[in-house]
Scaffold this motif. Structure first.
Motif, PDB file in Angstrom:
ATOM      1  N   ILE A 267       0.787  -1.220  -0.051  1.00  0.00           N
ATOM      2  CA  ILE A 267       0.012   0.010  -0.031  1.00  0.00           C
ATOM      3  C   ILE A 267       0.707   1.157  -0.014  1.00  0.00           C
ATOM      4  CG2 ILE A 267      -1.953   1.261   1.366  1.00  0.00           C
ATOM      5  CD1 ILE A 267      -2.735  -1.445   2.230  1.00  0.00           C
ATOM      6  N   ILE A 268       1.876   1.061   0.689  1.00  0.00           N
ATOM      7  CA  ILE A 268       2.780   2.444   0.650  1.00  0.00           C
ATOM      8  C   ILE A 268       3.427   2.655  -0.685  1.00  0.00           C
ATOM      9  CG2 ILE A 268       5.154   3.371   1.392  1.00  0.00           C
ATOM     10  CD1 ILE A 268       4.281   1.761   4.277  1.00  0.00           C
ATOM     11  N   GLY A 269       3.766   1.452  -1.339  1.00  0.00           N
ATOM     12  CA  GLY A 269       4.108   1.604  -2.700  1.00  0.00           C
ATOM     13  C   GLY A 269       3.369   2.221  -3.567  1.00  0.00           C
ATOM     14  N   ILE A 270       2.015   1.810  -3.416  1.00  0.00           N
ATOM     15  CA  ILE A 270       0.780   2.062  -4.480  1.00  0.00           C
ATOM     16  C   ILE A 270       0.829   3.687  -4.282  1.00  0.00           C
ATOM     17  CG2 ILE A 270      -1.497   2.216  -4.879  1.00  0.00           C
ATOM     18  CD1 ILE A 270      -1.352  -0.904  -4.413  1.00  0.00           C
ATOM     19  N   PHE A 271       0.742   4.116  -2.676  1.00  0.00           N
ATOM     20  CA  PHE A 271       0.619   5.490  -2.247  1.00  0.00           C
ATOM     21  C   PHE A 271       1.559   6.512  -3.070  1.00  0.00           C
ATOM     22  CE2 PHE A 271       1.365   9.000   0.193  1.00  0.00           C
ATOM     23  CZ  PHE A 271      -0.186   9.489   0.705  1.00  0.00           C
ATOM     24  N   GLY A 272       2.842   5.961  -2.554  1.00  0.00           N
ATOM     25  CA  GLY A 272       4.014   6.545  -3.387  1.00  0.00           C
ATOM     26  C   GLY A 272       3.869   6.752  -4.616  1.00  0.00           C
ATOM     27  N   PHE A 273       3.665   5.614  -5.501  1.00  0.00           N
ATOM     28  CA  PHE A 273       3.570   5.739  -7.181  1.00  0.00           C
ATOM     29  C   PHE A 273       2.567   6.546  -7.399  1.00  0.00           C
ATOM     30  CE2 PHE A 273       1.066   4.225 -10.653  1.00  0.00           C
ATOM     31  CZ  PHE A 273       1.913   4.593 -11.493  1.00  0.00           C
ATOM     32  N   THR A 274       1.302   6.686  -6.738  1.00  0.00           N
ATOM     33  CA  THR A 274       0.286   7.415  -7.123  1.00  0.00           C
ATOM     34  C   THR A 274       0.484   9.055  -6.909  1.00  0.00           C
ATOM     35  OG1 THR A 274      -1.480   5.717  -6.684  1.00  0.00           O
ATOM     36  CG2 THR A 274      -2.154   7.971  -6.897  1.00  0.00           C
ATOM     37  N   VAL A 275       0.979   9.320  -5.550  1.00  0.00           N
ATOM     38  CA  VAL A 275       1.415  10.717  -5.558  1.00  0.00           C
ATOM     39  C   VAL A 275       2.336  11.310  -6.162  1.00  0.00           C
ATOM     40  CG1 VAL A 275       2.232  12.101  -3.552  1.00  0.00           C
ATOM     41  CG2 VAL A 275       0.511  10.479  -3.150  1.00  0.00           C
ATOM     42  N   LEU A 276       3.487  10.369  -6.563  1.00  0.00           N
ATOM     43  CA  LEU A 276       4.491  10.707  -7.710  1.00  0.00           C
ATOM     44  C   LEU A 276       4.103  11.016  -8.926  1.00  0.00           C
ATOM     45  CD1 LEU A 276       7.466  11.307  -7.814  1.00  0.00           C
ATOM     46  CD2 LEU A 276       7.747   8.973  -8.541  1.00  0.00           C
ATOM     47  N   GLY A 277       2.912  10.066  -9.331  1.00  0.00           N
ATOM     48  CA  GLY A 277       2.568  10.399 -10.849  1.00  0.00           C
ATOM     49  C   GLY A 277       1.502  11.519 -10.725  1.00  0.00           C
ATOM     50  N   TRP A 278       0.839  11.907  -9.835  1.00  0.00           N
ATOM     51  CA  TRP A 278       0.145  13.062  -9.782  1.00  0.00           C
ATOM     52  C   TRP A 278       1.188  14.342  -9.834  1.00  0.00           C
ATOM     53  CZ3 TRP A 278      -3.466  11.066  -5.334  1.00  0.00           C
ATOM     54  CH2 TRP A 278      -4.738  10.479  -6.004  1.00  0.00           C
ATOM     55  N   LEU A 279       2.230  14.363  -8.937  1.00  0.00           N
ATOM     56  CA  LEU A 279       3.208  15.521  -8.762  1.00  0.00           C
ATOM     57  C   LEU A 279       3.986  15.615 -10.271  1.00  0.00           C
ATOM     58  CD1 LEU A 279       4.515  14.964  -5.441  1.00  0.00           C
ATOM     59  CD2 LEU A 279       2.818  16.727  -6.192  1.00  0.00           C
ATOM     60  N   LEU A 280       4.293  14.589 -10.909  1.00  0.00           N
ATOM     61  CA  LEU A 280       4.991  14.624 -12.183  1.00  0.00           C
ATOM     62  C   LEU A 280       4.194  14.724 -13.430  1.00  0.00           C
ATOM     63  CD1 LEU A 280       7.933  12.443 -11.356  1.00  0.00           C
ATOM     64  CD2 LEU A 280       7.942  14.811 -11.019  1.00  0.00           C
ATOM     65  N   GLY A 281       2.745  14.787 -13.242  1.00  0.00           N
ATOM     66  CA  GLY A 281       1.826  14.496 -14.283  1.00  0.00           C
ATOM     67  C   GLY A 281       2.174  15.273 -15.677  1.00  0.00           C
TER      68      GLY A 281
END
Length: 453
Positions: A267-281
């Motif tokens: 879950i931490i990995g999914i959270f980090g991936f999602t937030v990073l994807g939002w920030l670097l969209g």
């Protein structure tokens, strides 16, 4: 007849009355509006009444916007008009963005990560009441950036209730703890586009006008405001409800946490991936909505979340968002927003318009849903020639910063239900926070946000 049924009947009568006026051709003739603009104004007034009175559930009223737009407005527009934009409002990039946010919230809650995060930070605040209060404010605000502020408030109250029980009976500092949590949840929602619906609604309207605001851009302009508001709230609560010589303990924070499980690490990995994807969209070419969809696929495809979790998603919020965007499409396509903008004298100063918008946002949100307020004010603000970008951001900020009454936001209602304070206590602190938000929003719009435009 029960009150709700009477209100629903009244709403039906109003709808029928407006429809009859439009059918007779009096409404738009009386105001000198083109027929489509007259119909759109009728839709706006009907929807505003339903949203403000809550005679019907807000998501039902939002679906009513779609029905009125397709069946009533679309035939009056230019020949060949296809109402796809009205349907699209209910499943847009914004919808996927919020689906991703709701999925992260469900993951953090279901597997206890949000509570572990709160306990970890509170364990480091010590026993000084001012530091404990600051820790509670920071945790509440941070979690509300990624989770529903209502869920955050409920969870944080479960954590803080034992702490309040340890205080001397009737000690005023209990009010600081009880009021601080919902206020911090409201403020924290400003920090990200998914923190509160008005943020995403503002971004969606601005995107329609050509301003594609990224996730990182929103955080860059909002986090300084969030930090200053939290600091001001902390000092205000300490002044209104001084702790004196209290020493506090948090038993739950003292308990050692078990090692993270494999699912929690995932879950931490999914959270980090999602937030990073939002920030670097903006750099990856993958939209924030598509990143949210990937998060949904990972969470449910891996089995971390299951069908009951999907059914428990706050779908009513998504329909409310869709209804607001659909209303904006109706107002724009009909030309009503251009008519409204034309009523404002060209010589009107930006300061006057800006001040009026702030007061309207703060006043309306105090007594009604912040989502409904944003949906009503943003279509008009976006059509004004005087800095629509700044006006839209200001509306979004104020819709989440007006918190003087228990009915202003769901976290306020949760806190008031604890019975630890009176309406006057919340109003006293809430009005000061609202004024602080108005000042900070104004200063940010003058000196800070223009640096990012």
């Amino acid at each position: 007849m029960p009150t709700n049924q009477r209100l629903s009947a009244l709403a039906a009568v109003l709808c029928a009355s407006f429809a009859a006026i439009q059918a007779l051709g009096y409404w738009h003739t009386w105001l000198g509006l083109p027929t489509p603009a007259g119909i759109a104004l009728s839709i706006l007034l009907i929807t505003a009444y339903l949203w403000i009175s809550e005679a019907l559930p807000l998501y039902i009223s939002s679906l009513g916007v779609l029905a009125m737009g397709v069946l009533w407005l679309a035939p009056a527009l230019q020949p060949g008009y296809q109402p796809e934009s009205l349907y699209f409002a209910f499943f847009s990039d914004l919808t996927l963005l919020f689906l991703g946010g709701f999925t992260l919230s469900a993951l953090l809650n279901k597997y206890g990560l949000a509570q572990r995060m709160a306990s970890w930070l509170l364990a480091r605040t010590g026993t000084a009441p001012d530091r404990v209060l600051l820790g509670l404010l920071l945790v509440s605000a941070f979690l509300s950036m990624w989770m529903s502020n209502t869920a955050t408030a409920a969870m944080m109250f479960a954590i803080v209730t034992p702490m309040i029980a340890q205080l001397p009976q009737g000690h005023s500092f209990s009010k600081a703890l009880a009021i601080g949590i919902p206020f911090a949840c409201n403020i924290g929602g400003l920090g990200t586009p998914i923190g509160t619906p008005p943020n995403a609604i503002a971004m969606a309207y601005l995107a329609q006008q050509g301003w594609e605001l990224s996730f990182a851009w929103w955080m860059a302009i909002s986090l300084p405001v969030v930090a200053l508001l939290l600091g001001g709230l902390w000092l205000l609560l300490l002044r209104l409800y001084p702790p004196g010589a209290l020493q506090m303990e948090h038993q739950q924070a003292k308990q050692p946490n078990a090692p993270l499980s494999a699912k929690q690490w995932l879950i931490i990995g999914i959270f980090g991936f999602t937030v990073l994807g939002w920030l670097l969209g903006g750099q990856t070419g993958i939209s924030t909505g598509m990143t949210g969809l990937i998060c949904v696929l990972l969470a449910y495809g891996s089995g971390l979340l299951k069908t009951p979790d999907f059914r428990n998603m706050p779908w009513d919020i998504l329909f409310m968002l869709g209804g607001g965007l659909c209303l904006g499409s109706c107002l724009t396509a009909s030309g009503l927003t251009a008519e409204a903008a034309g009523l404002i004298p060209a010589e009107s100063s930006l300061a006057l318009i800006f001040g009026t918008i702030l007061l309207l946002s703060a006043g309306m949100t105090t007594v009604m849903s912040n989502t409904a307020t944003a949906n009503l004010l943003l279509p008009v603000a976006i059509s004004l020639p005087a800095s629509p970008l700044l006006l839209s951001i200001a509306i979004a900020f104020m819709c989440s910063s007006s918190m003087a009454l228990p009915v202003s936001t769901p976290p306020n209602a949760i806190a008031f239900g604890s019975g630890l304070f009176k309406v006057g206590d919340m109003a006293k602190a809430g009005l000061v926070v609202t004024l602080m938000a108005m000042v900070l929003t104004s200063l940010a719009s003058i000196f800070y946000i223009p640096l990012f435009i």
